[in-house]
Design an enzyme around this catalytic site. Structure first.
Site: not given
Ligand SMILES: [Zn+2]
Length: 222
Positions: A74, A93, A95, A120, A160
């Site tokens: 990624e 990143h 999941h 926030y 995702h």
């Molecule tokens: Zn991912």
């Protein structure tokens, strides 16, 4: 310890903390940080809970793999975001469950897929665009991210998970965690009459904390 060595240690500590708290499972999720001559990234097929500072992937300024283990598949997400955000020093990143759940919901507002439930969230994320679904490794995903990253420090990839940038690793991590908590609140409040912050309240935050769209990550800590 020089800056790069310190960053390597910070990435390993952050990865372990993210994994230990169940914010990403298996070998999913990846972290990157800008260094003087390129980027450090977490390698492919490695759990964030078991990173080795010496084996992190190093990429040069053109995004070419230089040393360490092979970078995450990624990497394109990270490079696309950095390309549009020279102010960003790190990207996380994940999941993470609640954000990933929201990313699968039908009928989201693609320009802003989570409501401003808390100050926030407004301060750390602001507006959160949804990037349409792309298969893993699809080069078109980079372009889709680039089209939003100049105006937003965070995007949510459909079906995702979130990609969040910050001026530092700490800021990117705090922002992605705020996003995950807000996704959790959003899901908890489904079907419950809810008062998100209104335009006047958001304006007040913007004036008080000097938030600029897409530059918010890392400004104000709660
Ligand atoms: Zn991912």
């Amino acid at each position: 310890m020089n800056d790069e060595s310190r960053l390597r240690e910070e990435m390993v500590t952050l990865g372990r903390s993210i994994f230990d708290r169940g914010l990403t499972a298996g070998s999913s999720g990846n972290i990157s940080a800008r260094v003087e001559d390129g980027w450090l990234m977490t390698p492919t097929n490695v759990s964030l809970g078991r990173l080795d500072p010496a084996r992190l992937s190093k990429l040069d300024k053109d995004g070419r793999f230089v040393s360490g283990d092979k970078p995450t598949k990624e990497a394109v997400l990270h490079l696309a975001m950095y390309e549009e955000r020279p102010q960003s020093g790190a990207i996380v990143h994940l999941h993470s469950t609640h954000s990933a759940a929201v990313s699968c919901m039908d009928g989201l507002d693609c320009d802003n897929c989570l409501p401003p439930l808390t100050p926030y969230f407004v301060m750390k994320i602001g507006r959160l665009p949804l990037i349409p679904y792309h298969r893993p490794g699809d080069p078109a995903l980079g372009g889709a991210i680039r089209s939003h990253a100049c105006r937003h420090c965070a995007v949510l990839l459909a079906n995702h998970g979130p990609v969040v940038s910050g001026t530092t690793l700490d800021n990117a991590a705090n922002a992605v965690e705020e996003l995950e908590e807000t996704a959790k609140l959003f899901l908890l409040l489904r079907g419950v009459p809810t008062r998100p912050l209104n335009a006047v309240q958001i304006e007040e935050l913007t004036k008080t904390f000097g938030l600029d769209e897409g530059m918010m990550s890392g400004r104000s800590q709660g």
